[in-house]
Design an enzyme around this catalytic site. Structure first.
Site, mmCIF file in Angstrom:
data_model
loop_
_atom_site.group_PDB
_atom_site.id
_atom_site.type_symbol
_atom_site.label_atom_id
_atom_site.label_comp_id
_atom_site.label_asym_id
_atom_site.label_seq_id
_atom_site.Cartn_x
_atom_site.Cartn_y
_atom_site.Cartn_z
ATOM 1 N N SER A 25 0.808 -1.217 0.000
ATOM 2 C CA SER A 25 0.000 0.000 0.000
ATOM 3 C C SER A 25 0.844 1.271 0.000
ATOM 4 C CB SER A 25 -0.971 0.008 1.185
ATOM 5 O OG SER A 25 -0.270 0.187 2.396
ATOM 6 N N LYS B 216 1.142 4.423 6.876
ATOM 7 C CA LYS B 216 0.339 5.224 5.960
ATOM 8 C C LYS B 216 0.745 6.691 6.082
ATOM 9 C CE LYS B 216 -2.642 1.990 4.590
ATOM 10 N NZ LYS B 216 -1.814 0.833 4.841
#
Length: 82
Positions: A2, A39
């Site tokens: 990701s 993230k």
């Protein structure tokens, strides 16, 4: 995968500074509902954790992210060669 567009891959070694206060745009190590993640922190216009790969959806943080625990800010990544 990701965080692929940020140059962070499976097996990357991350240098994390726990003394830094996480701010908008920082890549962070965090726990959300007991699960660890890496993230980019976005505080506006919507408070969310944003992946750096368009194949993954952002994680919208409700109630000001009260269940988000930030462990530190990623300051450097090291990618090994195979």
């Amino acid at each position: 995968m990701s965080m692929f567009d940020a140059g962070i891959y499976e097996g990357s070694l991350l240098v994390v500074d726990r003394s830094l206060q996480a701010k908008h745009g920082d890549i962070i190590i965090a726990a959300l509902a007991g699960e660890y993640t890496v993230k980019r922190l976005c505080t506006h216009p919507v408070f969310q954790l944003e992946p750096m790969n368009p194949d993954f959806p952002p994680i919208i943080l409700h109630d000001g992210g009260e269940d988000l625990e930030v462990f530190g800010v990623v300051t450097f990544s090291i990618n090994g060669f195979q």
